[in-house]
Write a protein that holds these residues in place. Sequence first.
Motif, mmCIF file in Angstrom:
data_model
loop_
_atom_site.group_PDB
_atom_site.id
_atom_site.type_symbol
_atom_site.label_atom_id
_atom_site.label_comp_id
_atom_site.label_asym_id
_atom_site.label_seq_id
_atom_site.Cartn_x
_atom_site.Cartn_y
_atom_site.Cartn_z
ATOM 1 N N TYR A 9 -41.078 -59.869 6.072
ATOM 2 C CA TYR A 9 -40.676 -60.459 7.343
ATOM 3 C C TYR A 9 -40.923 -61.963 7.370
ATOM 4 O O TYR A 9 -40.028 -62.757 7.687
ATOM 5 C CB TYR A 9 -41.408 -59.767 8.487
ATOM 6 C CG TYR A 9 -41.203 -60.393 9.838
ATOM 7 C CD1 TYR A 9 -39.927 -60.663 10.315
ATOM 8 C CD2 TYR A 9 -42.290 -60.718 10.650
ATOM 9 C CE1 TYR A 9 -39.730 -61.241 11.555
ATOM 10 C CE2 TYR A 9 -42.105 -61.288 11.889
ATOM 11 C CZ TYR A 9 -40.825 -61.551 12.340
ATOM 12 O OH TYR A 9 -40.631 -62.133 13.582
ATOM 13 N N SER A 78 -40.379 -54.323 15.414
ATOM 14 C CA SER A 78 -41.750 -53.843 15.203
ATOM 15 C C SER A 78 -42.097 -52.752 16.189
ATOM 16 O O SER A 78 -41.612 -52.734 17.328
ATOM 17 C CB SER A 78 -42.756 -54.998 15.336
ATOM 18 O OG SER A 78 -42.770 -55.507 16.669
ATOM 19 N N GLU A 81 -48.001 -52.585 14.795
ATOM 20 C CA GLU A 81 -48.108 -53.481 13.639
ATOM 21 C C GLU A 81 -47.199 -53.057 12.494
ATOM 22 O O GLU A 81 -47.241 -53.648 11.415
ATOM 23 C CB GLU A 81 -49.565 -53.535 13.172
ATOM 24 C CG GLU A 81 -50.517 -54.092 14.208
ATOM 25 C CD GLU A 81 -51.203 -55.356 13.738
ATOM 26 O OE1 GLU A 81 -51.500 -55.448 12.538
ATOM 27 O OE2 GLU A 81 -51.433 -56.260 14.582
ATOM 28 N N GLU A 82 -46.374 -52.047 12.726
ATOM 29 C CA GLU A 82 -45.427 -51.611 11.706
ATOM 30 C C GLU A 82 -44.115 -52.355 11.857
ATOM 31 O O GLU A 82 -43.595 -52.492 12.971
ATOM 32 C CB GLU A 82 -45.193 -50.107 11.810
ATOM 33 C CG GLU A 82 -46.411 -49.266 11.501
ATOM 34 C CD GLU A 82 -46.078 -47.784 11.507
ATOM 35 O OE1 GLU A 82 -45.700 -47.259 10.433
ATOM 36 O OE2 GLU A 82 -46.173 -47.168 12.585
ATOM 37 N N LEU A 83 -43.578 -52.815 10.736
ATOM 38 C CA LEU A 83 -42.362 -53.618 10.733
ATOM 39 C C LEU A 83 -41.229 -52.851 10.064
ATOM 40 O O LEU A 83 -41.443 -52.129 9.087
ATOM 41 C CB LEU A 83 -42.597 -54.932 9.986
ATOM 42 C CG LEU A 83 -43.723 -55.814 10.535
ATOM 43 C CD1 LEU A 83 -43.994 -56.974 9.589
ATOM 44 C CD2 LEU A 83 -43.379 -56.326 11.922
ATOM 45 N N PRO A 254 -40.450 -59.348 16.259
ATOM 46 C CA PRO A 254 -41.804 -58.881 15.940
ATOM 47 C C PRO A 254 -42.936 -59.844 16.269
ATOM 48 O O PRO A 254 -44.078 -59.396 16.455
ATOM 49 C CB PRO A 254 -41.727 -58.621 14.427
ATOM 50 C CG PRO A 254 -40.308 -58.268 14.183
ATOM 51 C CD PRO A 254 -39.537 -59.178 15.107
#
Length: 267
Positions: A9, A78, A81-83, A254
Motif C-alpha cells: 500500500y 482497509s 488494520e487489514e489491507l 486506508p
Amino acid sequence: MQSVSLNDYLSNKSNWPKRLFGWEKFGIDRDIAQIESEYNIDRYAPLLADASLLTIEACKTREFENMGMSPDAPHFISYGEELFKCPTRVARKLWIDLIQSSAQRFATGQICELGCGYGYNLAQLGDKSYGGDYSENAVRLGQRFGADICRFDYYQPETYEFIRPGSTILTVHSIEQIPSARAFIDAISKQRDKITEVIHLEPSWLDERTTLLGMARNRFNELIQHNRDLVELLRSHPDIEIVSFEPDVFGIHPLNPSIRTVWRFRK
C-alpha cells in the motif's frame, strides 16, 4: 478482493510515504475557503453543469471518475488494520453496505444526514431520509434528483433547526471537514429533544493508535487537517452516552478510515 501488505500500500508508487515522513512538503488549511474550493467548485459544479447525468448513480460514478477512480480501476481499502485491493466499484459497494447496515442496526428514527452532499447516501436509505449540506451546488444537484435537501452549515447553529422531531442524525465523512467538532456538539445539543441517536462514520485522531499504520493514520489526519477531537469530546461530554464505538471499522481510504460511533443524549 486481494489481501495486501502495508508495504504494498505505502510503496514508492504512492505520494503518501514522502509526505508522512516530511520528505515532501504537504499541508492543507481546512477552512471555509478550502471547503468552498474543494467541494462546491471543484467537485460539485462540474456535476451540476453536466446535463448528461440523468440519475444519481450516474452522477456518483462520474464523481469518482473525475477523481481518477474509474469503476474497474484497482483501489486499496482497509478493515481495521487489514489491507486489501479491489476494483473501485467493489470498494464503493462495500462502503454503501456499511452505511446501510449502520442505519439498519442503530437508527430508530427517520434519517437526517448532516453534510449529505447531493444526497447519494439518502437515496440508498429510503424515502423518509433527508439532509443538509453546505455546498450550494450540491443542494441544487440533489434537488434535481428529487432529494429532500436544504442548505446547512456546521458552524451556524440556526441552520440545525431544519432537523425534524424523531430523527436519527447521520454523518459520513463530513465532520472530518471541521478540525474541531465543538461547534457541532454545541449546536446539536440545542436540538436534542428532536434526536433519537447520532451515528457517525467519521475519521478522527485517536490517541490509542500505537501500530505503524495507526500512527500513519494520525499523521495523515494532522497533515490534511481533518477533525482532531470528535471522539475526545463525545467521551468527555457529561450529557452524552456512547452506545457503540468501533475504531477504524472500514477505510475506503486506508489512511483515513471510518470510526463508527453511535451515541445519544442522556435523559
